[in-house]
Write a protein that holds these residues in place. Structure first.
Motif, PDB file in Angstrom:
ATOM      1  N   PRO A 187       0.837  -1.207   0.000  1.00 32.81           N
ATOM      2  CA  PRO A 187       0.000   0.000   0.000  1.00 32.81           C
ATOM      3  C   PRO A 187       0.873   1.259   0.000  1.00 32.81           C
ATOM      4  O   PRO A 187       1.824   1.359   0.768  1.00 32.81           O
ATOM      5  N   VAL A 188       0.549   2.192  -0.852  1.00 30.47           N
ATOM      6  CA  VAL A 188       1.302   3.450  -0.918  1.00 30.47           C
ATOM      7  C   VAL A 188       1.255   4.161   0.432  1.00 30.47           C
ATOM      8  O   VAL A 188       2.233   4.775   0.862  1.00 30.47           O
ATOM      9  N   SER A 189       0.128   4.045   1.125  1.00 33.57           N
ATOM     10  CA  SER A 189      -0.022   4.732   2.412  1.00 33.57           C
ATOM     11  C   SER A 189       0.958   4.229   3.472  1.00 33.57           C
ATOM     12  O   SER A 189       1.158   4.895   4.483  1.00 33.57           O
ATOM     13  N   ASP A 190       1.586   3.080   3.246  1.00 27.23           N
ATOM     14  CA  ASP A 190       2.614   2.591   4.174  1.00 27.23           C
ATOM     15  C   ASP A 190       3.932   3.344   4.008  1.00 27.23           C
ATOM     16  O   ASP A 190       4.791   3.271   4.877  1.00 27.23           O
ATOM     17  N   VAL A 191       4.070   4.068   2.883  1.00 26.62           N
ATOM     18  CA  VAL A 191       5.352   4.691   2.563  1.00 26.62           C
ATOM     19  C   VAL A 191       5.279   6.216   2.541  1.00 26.62           C
ATOM     20  O   VAL A 191       6.179   6.888   3.018  1.00 26.62           O
ATOM     21  N   VAL A 192       4.224   6.765   1.962  1.00 29.02           N
ATOM     22  CA  VAL A 192       4.110   8.217   1.841  1.00 29.02           C
ATOM     23  C   VAL A 192       2.881   8.726   2.593  1.00 29.02           C
ATOM     24  O   VAL A 192       1.939   7.988   2.841  1.00 29.02           O
ATOM     25  N   VAL A 193       2.915   9.984   2.925  1.00 26.85           N
ATOM     26  CA  VAL A 193       1.837  10.619   3.683  1.00 26.85           C
ATOM     27  C   VAL A 193       0.768  11.116   2.721  1.00 26.85           C
ATOM     28  O   VAL A 193       1.081  11.714   1.688  1.00 26.85           O
ATOM     29  N   ASN A 194      -0.479  10.870   3.063  1.00 29.40           N
ATOM     30  CA  ASN A 194      -1.576  11.376   2.251  1.00 29.40           C
ATOM     31  C   ASN A 194      -1.711  12.870   2.530  1.00 29.40           C
ATOM     32  O   ASN A 194      -2.282  13.287   3.527  1.00 29.40           O
ATOM     33  N   ASN A 195      -1.175  13.673   1.623  1.00 28.50           N
ATOM     34  CA  ASN A 195      -1.190  15.127   1.793  1.00 28.50           C
ATOM     35  C   ASN A 195      -2.280  15.794   0.956  1.00 28.50           C
ATOM     36  O   ASN A 195      -2.214  16.975   0.666  1.00 28.50           O
ATOM     37  N   THR A 196      -3.279  15.009   0.594  1.00 31.26           N
ATOM     38  CA  THR A 196      -4.379  15.522  -0.213  1.00 31.26           C
ATOM     39  C   THR A 196      -5.221  16.484   0.614  1.00 31.26           C
ATOM     40  O   THR A 196      -5.581  16.189   1.755  1.00 31.26           O
ATOM     41  N   LYS A 197      -5.505  17.617   0.033  1.00 32.24           N
ATOM     42  CA  LYS A 197      -6.344  18.598   0.710  1.00 32.24           C
ATOM     43  C   LYS A 197      -7.764  18.461   0.200  1.00 32.24           C
ATOM     44  O   LYS A 197      -7.995  18.326  -0.998  1.00 32.24           O
ATOM     45  N   LYS A 198      -8.708  18.483   1.126  1.00 29.00           N
ATOM     46  CA  LYS A 198     -10.113  18.364   0.748  1.00 29.00           C
ATOM     47  C   LYS A 198     -10.568  19.663   0.064  1.00 29.00           C
ATOM     48  O   LYS A 198     -10.218  20.760   0.496  1.00 29.00           O
ATOM     49  N   LYS A 199     -11.339  19.469  -0.978  1.00 22.48           N
ATOM     50  CA  LYS A 199     -11.899  20.626  -1.677  1.00 22.48           C
ATOM     51  C   LYS A 199     -13.218  20.986  -1.017  1.00 22.48           C
ATOM     52  O   LYS A 199     -13.996  20.124  -0.645  1.00 22.48           O
ATOM     53  N   ARG A 200     -13.452  22.274  -0.887  1.00 20.86           N
ATOM     54  CA  ARG A 200     -14.696  22.724  -0.279  1.00 20.86           C
ATOM     55  C   ARG A 200     -15.716  23.033  -1.363  1.00 20.86           C
ATOM     56  O   ARG A 200     -15.384  23.592  -2.397  1.00 20.86           O
ATOM     57  N   SER A 201     -16.917  22.685  -1.073  1.00 19.37           N
ATOM     58  CA  SER A 201     -18.008  23.004  -1.986  1.00 19.37           C
ATOM     59  C   SER A 201     -18.720  24.243  -1.484  1.00 19.37           C
ATOM     60  O   SER A 201     -19.020  24.379  -0.291  1.00 19.37           O
ATOM     61  N   TYR A 202     -18.956  25.167  -2.351  1.00 15.90           N
ATOM     62  CA  TYR A 202     -19.597  26.421  -1.956  1.00 15.90           C
ATOM     63  C   TYR A 202     -21.048  26.463  -2.388  1.00 15.90           C
ATOM     64  O   TYR A 202     -21.649  27.513  -2.473  1.00 15.90           O
ATOM     65  N   TYR A 203     -21.615  25.316  -2.658  1.00 18.47           N
ATOM     66  CA  TYR A 203     -23.026  25.277  -3.069  1.00 18.47           C
ATOM     67  C   TYR A 203     -23.913  24.906  -1.925  1.00 18.47           C
ATOM     68  O   TYR A 203     -23.642  24.245  -1.042  1.00 18.47           O
TER      69      TYR A 203
END
Length: 65
Positions: free
Chosen positions: A49-65
């Motif tokens: 699993p990639v998550s065993d090696v690198v940090v999930n640095n994904t930023k959540k997108k906000r919905s403005y609706y």
């Protein structure tokens, strides 16, 4: 360089995102799995699993609706 170290390098040195790293793995893992199945290599170096090696640095997108 091993696969895990390479993924770590992609994120920490080359500043690739977690998403990009996952996409790269999605391409490489099946190719190496086929080589393993055909007895061309002893082990699939991308079978982790990639998550065993690198940090999930994904930023959540906000919905403005």
């Amino acid at each position: 360089m091993g696969a895990k170290k390479w993924f770590s390098n992609l994120q920490n040195v080359e500043k690739r995102s977690y998403s990009s790293t996952c996409t790269i793995r999605e391409v490489l893992r099946p190719a190496f799995q086929q080589a393993y199945n055909d007895d061309l290599i002893r082990k699939n170096p991308f079978d982790f699993p990639v998550s065993d090696v690198v940090v999930n640095n994904t930023k959540k997108k906000r919905s403005y609706y």
